[in-house]
Design an enzyme around this catalytic site. Structure first.
Site, PDB file in Angstrom:
ATOM      1  N   HIS A  31      -4.397  -4.271   0.295  1.00  0.00           N
ATOM      2  CA  HIS A  31      -4.127  -4.889   1.593  1.00  0.00           C
ATOM      3  C   HIS A  31      -4.617  -6.338   1.606  1.00  0.00           C
ATOM      4  CE1 HIS A  31      -2.635  -1.528   3.996  1.00  0.00           C
ATOM      5  NE2 HIS A  31      -3.520  -0.766   3.389  1.00  0.00           N
TER       6      HIS A  31
ATOM      7  N   GLU B 211      -3.510  -8.746   3.102  1.00  0.00           N
ATOM      8  CA  GLU B 211      -3.340  -9.344   4.430  1.00  0.00           C
ATOM      9  C   GLU B 211      -4.471  -9.005   5.386  1.00  0.00           C
ATOM     10  OE1 GLU B 211      -1.978  -5.190   4.895  1.00  0.00           O
ATOM     11  OE2 GLU B 211      -1.740  -6.715   3.325  1.00  0.00           O
TER      12      GLU B 211
ATOM     13  N   CYS C 159       0.819  -1.209   0.000  1.00  0.00           N
ATOM     14  CA  CYS C 159       0.000   0.000   0.000  1.00  0.00           C
ATOM     15  C   CYS C 159       0.859   1.267   0.000  1.00  0.00           C
ATOM     16  CB  CYS C 159      -0.993  -0.028   1.146  1.00  0.00           C
ATOM     17  SG  CYS C 159      -2.392   1.100   0.859  1.00  0.00           S
TER      18      CYS C 159
END
Length: 306
Positions: free
Chosen positions: A235, A237, A142
């Site tokens: 993102h 994750e 990011c």
């Protein structure tokens, strides 16, 4: 994959409850293998939450991974106890003489600032330059990916007129490249940002290969230097409730915020979020570890490519 962490790391218990194989230091020391050395420069405010998300993402191959948490010196964290940082984190100056198989640089919510106005920008540029000679492959996430695009390739971020916030569809490009091996033709992934790296400028730079993009969210995944630098603009994750927490936080502050796109069941906050990106995220991190870290790194880290 057994994740090797300190015995008393707080998120260790959560990972074990999720049936993720977490190996303590004592057991790891008795295995006759060299673990993959991963550094995590955690720039996010809620560091323990990010630790959990990243460790979970690294947990899906049979490799043993030894994760070292790293923080910058020129910034005081307001959201993570100093005791946690002192116990589990290294300052960059403490690890700068070491070599790493892989390194992760996270995002951070400072995208409203020009890069040079971020209080630790000078140290971050030192870290990004260091990664060119001390790391086999660096994964940028990011804002961390935007910062790396700017530092390494001179492509600056631009402010958006609306927040890219939610779960977006992406299409895979350059399917023969191992980083996207096993991806579906189209897939979902989370974004939460007010800025972007202009896709057309990335296309114009022959040093960078675009691997996935979105009609709505723009660039998602790219790489350079044959995978020694990898850029993820979203993102993957994030866990199930991360965007929910961000949405309710901003509502509580009275900020103008749209319901995250493609996130809640039937776009109804009361029905809760659907987890639709975990398989893709696992695939991405597994491919990175396998093809760009494990298979590319020498047994002796002093042979890390310069």
């Amino acid at each position: 994959m057994p994740i090797r962490v300190k015995n008393d790391l707080p998120v260790k218990e959560i990972l074990e409850q999720e049936n993720i194989f977490v190996m303590d230091e004592h057991r790891a020391a008795h295995q006759d293998i060299r673990p993959i050395k991963i550094g995590l420069l955690n720039l996010m405010p809620l560091k323990e939450e990010t630790e959990l998300q990243i460790l979970r993402s690294l947990s899906n191959t049979p490799l043993q991974v030894d994760v070292s948490f790293v923080t910058v010196s020129n910034h005081v964290s307001k959201n993570t106890p100093t005791s946690h940082l002192n116990k589990f984190y290294h300052k960059f100056k403490e690890i700068k003489d070491r070599k790493f198989d892989g390194f992760i640089i996270t995002g951070t919510p400072v995208e409203h600032l020009p890069f040079e106005e971020v209080d630790y920008w000078e140290e971050l540029t030192e870290i990004m330059e260091w990664s060119r000679t001390h790391v086999t492959s660096t994964l940028h996430l990011c804002w961390g990916a935007q910062a790396a695009m700017y530092y390494h390739y001179g492509i600056d971020k631009v402010q958006l007129d609306h927040k890219v916030f939610g779960i977006y569809w992406h299409k895979v490009l350059n399917r023969k490249i191992p980083l996207v091996r096993g991806f579906d033709d189209v897939f979902l992934a989370p974004h939460s940002r007010h800025t972007e790296i202009p896709l057309e400028k990335v296309r114009q730079d022959e040093r960078i290969t675009i691997l996935a993009e979105s009609e709505e969210a723009g660039l998602f995944l790219a790489m350079a230097q044959d995978g020694r630098q990898i850029f993820v603009m979203g993102h993957p994750e994030y866990d199930r409730v991360t965007l929910d927490g961000e949405y309710k936080r901003d509502l509580g502050k009275g900020l103008a915020i749209d319901v995250p796109k493609n996130y809640y069941q039937d776009d109804d906050v009361e029905k809760g979020p659907l987890l639709t990106w975990r398989a893709t995220a696992n695939n991405l991190y597994t491919n990175w570890l396998n093809y760009y870290v494990y298979q590319a790194t020498p047994y002796d880290l002093y042979g890390t490519p310069f």
